[in-house]
Design an enzyme around this catalytic site. Structure first.
Site, mmCIF file in Angstrom:
data_model
loop_
_atom_site.group_PDB
_atom_site.id
_atom_site.type_symbol
_atom_site.label_atom_id
_atom_site.label_comp_id
_atom_site.label_asym_id
_atom_site.label_seq_id
_atom_site.Cartn_x
_atom_site.Cartn_y
_atom_site.Cartn_z
ATOM 1 N N ARG A 1 0.862 -1.184 0.000
ATOM 2 C CA ARG A 1 0.000 0.000 0.000
ATOM 3 C C ARG A 1 0.889 1.222 0.000
ATOM 4 O O ARG A 1 1.559 1.496 0.994
ATOM 5 C CB ARG A 1 -0.868 0.001 1.246
ATOM 6 C CG ARG A 1 -1.912 -1.092 1.201
ATOM 7 C CD ARG A 1 -2.627 -1.191 2.530
ATOM 8 N NE ARG A 1 -3.669 -2.219 2.424
ATOM 9 C CZ ARG A 1 -4.395 -2.639 3.444
ATOM 10 N NH1 ARG A 1 -4.200 -2.127 4.661
ATOM 11 N NH2 ARG A 1 -5.324 -3.558 3.275
ATOM 12 N N ARG B 1 10.914 5.999 3.404
ATOM 13 C CA ARG B 1 11.103 7.457 3.411
ATOM 14 C C ARG B 1 11.821 7.916 4.682
ATOM 15 O O ARG B 1 12.545 8.905 4.660
ATOM 16 C CB ARG B 1 9.752 8.161 3.272
ATOM 17 C CG ARG B 1 9.168 7.995 1.860
ATOM 18 C CD ARG B 1 7.687 8.284 1.795
ATOM 19 N NE ARG B 1 7.391 9.620 2.277
ATOM 20 C CZ ARG B 1 6.179 10.039 2.606
ATOM 21 N NH1 ARG B 1 5.145 9.210 2.511
ATOM 22 N NH2 ARG B 1 5.998 11.261 3.039
ATOM 23 N N ASP C 1 1.707 5.282 -0.142
ATOM 24 C CA ASP C 1 1.079 6.519 0.346
ATOM 25 C C ASP C 1 0.810 7.499 -0.802
ATOM 26 O O ASP C 1 1.310 7.322 -1.909
ATOM 27 C CB ASP C 1 2.023 7.201 1.358
ATOM 28 C CG ASP C 1 2.013 6.502 2.706
ATOM 29 O OD1 ASP C 1 0.971 5.921 3.087
ATOM 30 O OD2 ASP C 1 3.043 6.538 3.404
#
Lengths: 244, 244
Positions: B50, B197, B52
């Protein structure tokens, strides 16, 4: 009153072209909105070229009068970049004479047209024409030579235009900057509407070997839009550089 | 009933992330809308990861049951591409077993993170993190080594997550595919939310020489999100490949 020129890039994807129009988003409109936010008055800008919807710029040039005397080129660049949307970026600013109009002062305009002949890459969908067919670059080069020089480009203009069709093209170069990507670089003084995209459309016919290179000469001499091939899509085209 | 897997790319710019949510545009939502247009019934899909909002994919994988028996993988690919928006593209489809769930079947997930350290290029504004500072790549490589292996990655997870923080990272590679562009390639089994990230944000601190490479080990061992650096922006990140 000072007058400034700016060199700027824009991503044409989300604009209805360069030229200001009421009620649609245009590059000129956003530029003049940013100037209005900075100076609190509406300031008219003049640009070197009017690009169509979807067409990009790497080095568009515009000029405008500045109502605040003390501002430097760096101030102009920074103030505009702080007030422009993310799809327009001012690369530099410089002071010009009171009568400088980039449209008439330009001595050369260079356009780049990118064609991707490899597998579809969605990250490039707005930035190159995806045309996954084999193109004979050598034949395209042979055909392109006929376009160089001063000619009547009626065959390559948008149908409803009534401008003087005599234009000068210095060079048309077909390059392959990386495997599967073709760059058509056109250097000229000025252009008729859709002229670069119509040239690309015709050179593609040559690259596909549907037309011989000499057919480009025939099309040019026919002075009739109907003789040339279709118009290449806007999103492969970039106003690359304006020289004065 | 047949079951298909698809490998697909998407440009995350105009999506509120992968996972379907009512009333916002998501990748899963558009995929299931396309399946509904094709099959006239709502079909639930399962994906390998999934992503973002703003995060892209080059090789996301999803699977779903197909209510029409005679369709081939090529039919599935073509029907979906004809019904999907321009920012999602199906690269291939293949038949899988009834119980294939890409989320649990994935053996390796590879993420790519692109950083541009050169002049601003507006055509890349949604596709790389523009970070125009000198980065010491050698030191980033030294720091990255501490992340490889099985660790408690609590320091690199989104604050409000309550998942098991033990994850395995096979490799973190820092590459320079062209001058001024840095690619951080992370290969792991699975990830915590924002983990890649957050890793990038910490490696940037090392590249700037604000932190020593050994500080990465300290941050990891602290098991506290507050010890790590900030989160790198989403638009440099790509789910590059999922291996089964």
């Amino acid at each position: 009153m000072k007058r400034f020129a700016i060199e700027f890039a824009y991503d044409g994807t989300n604009f209805f072209g360069y030229q200001g129009q009421p009620s649609v988003r245009t590059v000129q409109g956003e530029l003049e909105n940013a100037l209005e936010r900075i100076f609190k008055v509406r300031i008219y800008t003049q640009a070197a070229g009017r690009t169509d919807a979807g067409v990009h710029a790497v080095g568009q040039v515009a000029a405008f009068n500045c109502p605040i005397e003390r501002l430097t080129p760096v101030d102009i660049k920074n103030a505009l970049n702080a007030n422009l949307p993310a799809d327009i970026y001012i690369k530099r600013a410089w002071e010009v004479s009171k009568d400088f109009n980039p449209r008439f002062a330009a001595k050369k305009r260079i356009y780049h047209y990118y064609i991707s002949t490899k597998n579809k890459n969605i990250f490039l969908r707005n930035y190159m024409w995806h045309f996954p067919y084999k193109l004979n670059i050598q034949k395209m080069r042979e055909g392109a030579i006929f376009l160089e020089g001063e000619h009547d480009f009626s065959s390559f203009q948008k149908g409803d235009d009534k401008k003087n069709p005599i234009r000068t093209i210095f060079k048309v170069r077909i390059l392959e900057p990386k495997n599967g990507v073709i760059l058509i670089r056109v250097e000229g003084i000025s252009y008729l509407r859709r002229m670069v995209r119509n040239i690309v459309g015709t050179l593609i016919k040559v690259g596909l070997e549907h037309w011989s290179p000499e057919k480009v000469k025939e099309v040019l001499e026919a002075r009739s839009r109907e003789k040339a091939a279709g118009t290449a899509p806007p999103h492969g085209l970039y106003l690359y550089k304006v020289l004065f």
